[in-house]
Enzyme design. Structure first.
Site, mmCIF file in Angstrom:
data_model
loop_
_atom_site.group_PDB
_atom_site.id
_atom_site.type_symbol
_atom_site.label_atom_id
_atom_site.label_comp_id
_atom_site.label_asym_id
_atom_site.label_seq_id
_atom_site.Cartn_x
_atom_site.Cartn_y
_atom_site.Cartn_z
ATOM 1 N N LYS A 113 0.824 -1.217 0.000
ATOM 2 C CA LYS A 113 0.000 0.000 0.000
ATOM 3 C C LYS A 113 0.853 1.259 0.000
ATOM 4 O O LYS A 113 0.623 2.173 -0.791
ATOM 5 C CB LYS A 113 -0.911 0.058 1.237
ATOM 6 C CG LYS A 113 -1.879 -1.041 1.405
ATOM 7 C CD LYS A 113 -2.713 -0.882 2.673
ATOM 8 C CE LYS A 113 -1.921 -0.780 3.948
ATOM 9 N NZ LYS A 113 -1.227 -1.998 4.361
ATOM 10 N N SER A 114 1.801 1.334 0.920
ATOM 11 C CA SER A 114 2.603 2.550 1.060
ATOM 12 C C SER A 114 3.442 2.819 -0.180
ATOM 13 O O SER A 114 3.526 3.964 -0.652
ATOM 14 C CB SER A 114 3.503 2.472 2.295
ATOM 15 O OG SER A 114 2.726 2.472 3.465
ATOM 16 N N HIS A 174 10.727 3.376 6.081
ATOM 17 C CA HIS A 174 9.827 4.194 5.260
ATOM 18 C C HIS A 174 10.504 5.515 4.892
ATOM 19 O O HIS A 174 10.439 5.953 3.745
ATOM 20 C CB HIS A 174 8.519 4.469 6.007
ATOM 21 C CG HIS A 174 7.503 3.390 5.851
ATOM 22 N ND1 HIS A 174 6.307 3.593 5.211
ATOM 23 C CD2 HIS A 174 7.491 2.098 6.255
ATOM 24 C CE1 HIS A 174 5.600 2.471 5.218
ATOM 25 N NE2 HIS A 174 6.299 1.549 5.862
ATOM 26 N N ARG A 175 11.154 6.150 5.869
ATOM 27 C CA ARG A 175 11.825 7.437 5.614
ATOM 28 C C ARG A 175 12.918 7.306 4.559
ATOM 29 O O ARG A 175 13.108 8.206 3.748
ATOM 30 C CB ARG A 175 12.449 7.962 6.902
ATOM 31 C CG ARG A 175 11.555 8.861 7.648
ATOM 32 C CD ARG A 175 12.338 9.674 8.674
ATOM 33 N NE ARG A 175 11.371 10.453 9.396
ATOM 34 C CZ ARG A 175 11.257 10.478 10.700
ATOM 35 N NH1 ARG A 175 12.092 9.804 11.458
ATOM 36 N NH2 ARG A 175 10.326 11.214 11.262
ATOM 37 N N ALA A 176 13.640 6.215 4.585
ATOM 38 C CA ALA A 176 14.743 6.011 3.648
ATOM 39 C C ALA A 176 14.263 5.998 2.198
ATOM 40 O O ALA A 176 15.010 6.343 1.287
ATOM 41 C CB ALA A 176 15.478 4.707 3.971
ATOM 42 N N ARG A 211 11.886 7.928 1.088
ATOM 43 C CA ARG A 211 11.275 9.220 0.765
ATOM 44 C C ARG A 211 12.288 10.367 0.784
ATOM 45 O O ARG A 211 12.037 11.413 1.361
ATOM 46 C CB ARG A 211 10.142 9.513 1.733
ATOM 47 C CG ARG A 211 8.975 8.567 1.617
ATOM 48 C CD ARG A 211 7.806 9.009 2.452
ATOM 49 N NE ARG A 211 8.166 9.357 3.796
ATOM 50 C CZ ARG A 211 8.174 8.532 4.833
ATOM 51 N NH1 ARG A 211 7.837 7.276 4.663
ATOM 52 N NH2 ARG A 211 8.516 8.956 6.029
ATOM 53 N N GLU A 227 4.845 15.080 11.098
ATOM 54 C CA GLU A 227 4.389 14.037 12.027
ATOM 55 C C GLU A 227 3.108 14.524 12.675
ATOM 56 O O GLU A 227 3.109 15.529 13.391
ATOM 57 C CB GLU A 227 5.474 13.740 13.052
ATOM 58 C CG GLU A 227 6.697 13.106 12.430
ATOM 59 C CD GLU A 227 7.765 12.747 13.445
ATOM 60 O OE1 GLU A 227 7.498 12.807 14.664
ATOM 61 O OE2 GLU A 227 8.875 12.410 13.004
#
Length: 167
Positions: A14-15, A50-52, A54, A61
């Site tokens: 999904k993400s 997830h951050r890596a 983007r 947040e």
């Protein structure tokens, strides 16, 4: 303006699908609105992964106040809200009226200018939970997903990384 809801099970892709869609809109950079909070090492690692992915995104947040965050970021790049089910969990844990918050979200979304992509978990495809709290959350998530799907322009269900168009 586009409102897109991406749903599916855990680890369904999904993400990644939502991130690709957010990057496809012309106004850049995209804005990532994170609802997760890192309460333990496993969640910290998940957030870091997830951050890596983007690099170059604007990040916010927002564990609770989603509607004000959408208004504050309107007029820029596409917004990706990941995820609504964590937001719902945060609202319930904080003792806030989740139904009012979901209604406020559904009311606000049609008036936004910039695209918004919501990620949410489909939690109703499994066995009925064995405790009242889990059943309450499952039911609330199902209602929330229906409300957001109703105001969305597009809805996709992701399975094994493959999106299926529902709306």
């Amino acid at each position: 303006m586009a409102v897109i809801l991406i749903t599916g099970g855990a680890r369904s892709g999904k993400s990644a699908r939502a991130e690709a869609l957010a990057r496809s809109f012309p106004a850049q950079p995209p804005i990532y609105i994170a609802t997760a909070e890192a309460h333990d090492a496993e969640m910290e690692a998940r957030i870091a992964r997830h951050r890596a992915r983007r690099i170059g995104w604007i990040e916010r947040e927002v564990p609770l106040d989603l509607v004000p965050a959408l208004h504050a970021t309107d007029g820029g790049g596409a917004r990706l809200v990941d995820c609504l089910t964590l937001w719902l969990s945060n609202l319930m844990h904080a003792g806030r009226n989740w139904e009012d918050e979901v209604d406020a979200l559904a009311t606000a979304v049609p008036g936004l200018k910039s695209p918004v992509i919501f990620v949410t978990n489909e939690v109703g495809l499994s066995i009925v939970p064995d405790n009242a709290l889990a059943r309450s959350f499952r039911d609330a998530a199902g209602i929330m997903n229906q409300v957001v799907a109703d105001v969305a322009d597009k809805v996709e269900f992701v399975v094994a990384g493959l999106p299926m168009k529902l709306k």
